[in-house]
Design a protein around this motif. Structure first.
Motif, short mmCIF file in Angstrom:
data_model
loop_
_atom_site.label_atom_id
_atom_site.label_comp_id
_atom_site.label_asym_id
_atom_site.label_seq_id
_atom_site.Cartn_x
_atom_site.Cartn_y
_atom_site.Cartn_z
N GLY A 71 -4.03 3.01 -4.05
CA GLY A 71 -5.27 2.79 -3.29
C GLY A 71 -5.32 1.46 -2.57
O GLY A 71 -6.40 1.03 -2.15
N PRO A 80 -10.08 -0.23 1.98
CA PRO A 80 -10.19 1.18 1.59
C PRO A 80 -11.50 1.42 0.85
O PRO A 80 -12.05 0.50 0.24
CB PRO A 80 -9.01 1.39 0.64
N THR A 84 -11.21 5.47 -3.17
CA THR A 84 -9.82 5.82 -2.83
C THR A 84 -9.02 6.29 -4.04
O THR A 84 -8.21 7.20 -3.96
CB THR A 84 -9.11 4.60 -2.18
#
Ligand code: ZN
Length: 215
Positions: A71, A80, A84
């Protein structure tokens, strides 16, 4: 780990697929107010993923980023989404998964709340012709279990609960988070969109069958 090179045409193809999925899901009202997040596999080690906070009906290439299977951003300093990890755990677990979509539809939100209110931890969908829309189902004479997890802002803790459930149960195509929404996956974007659409139809059937007082 060094990231494997990502073919530019594959990147462009997945960017297009994510932009189109965003337009389609937003038009259905399933990702209101910048909610939801989408991803598509690039390689065994990387995914293309929507950048946190973007309006999913108006995505462009700048709204898509690369992330590794832990991630973390790859090749950019974009942030992100906190969720994620809920995507990458599915790509890590299932090599055949090619896309993961997370939506906040009214039907997913309401049915997850109804299940939770009833004290159950899953929703069992049975006897519906549309169960054939899910990969691997060839008949309506089957049932599909959809676990409902309590909502949690601590994503690693929620991901651990999802992992534990997946370790202990038959493979599924998606799960609900109570009062929050649906995660669904498939071998590619088209299959994942079909699963999302089938889930939403079945959630609406369940809600209507329970009647307005119980929805
Ligand atoms: Zn969400």
């Amino acid at each position: 780990m060094l990231s494997a090179p990502v073919d530019d045409s594959l990147w462009q193809q997945q960017v297009r697929a994510l932009i189109e999925a965003g337009r389609e899901l937003h038009a259905r009202g399933w990702v209101p107010a910048t909610s939801g997040n989408f991803s598509a596999r690039l390689t065994a080690a990387e995914i293309a993923l929507t950048v946190s906070g973007r309006h999913k009906g108006k995505l462009d290439e700048a709204g898509i980023m690369r992330a590794d299977m832990q991630g973390r951003a790859v090749g950019s300093d974009q942030r992100p989404s906190a969720e994620t990890l809920l995507h990458t755990q599915l790509y890590r677990r299932y090599p055949e998964v090619g896309a993961v979509l997370h939506v906040h539809s009214v039907n997913a939100t309401l049915i997850s709340r109804a299940v939770q209110r009833g004290g159950a931890h899953d929703l069992v969908l049975a006897g519906y012709e549309l169960l054939k829309a899910f990969h691997g189902n060839t008949t309506h004479e089957t049932s599909l279990r959809v676990p409902v997890f309590a909502n949690d802002q601590d994503i690693p803790r929620l991901a651990a609960k999802v992992d534990a459930w997946l370790d202990a149960n038959e493979p599924i195509h998606g799960y609900l988070i109570a009062g929050h929404g649906l995660y669904a996956w498939g071998r590619d974007m088209a299959e994942t969109l079909r699963h999302i659409e089938a889930f939403d139809f079945l959630f609406e059937c369940e809600l209507r069958e329970r009647g307005p007082c119980n929805a």
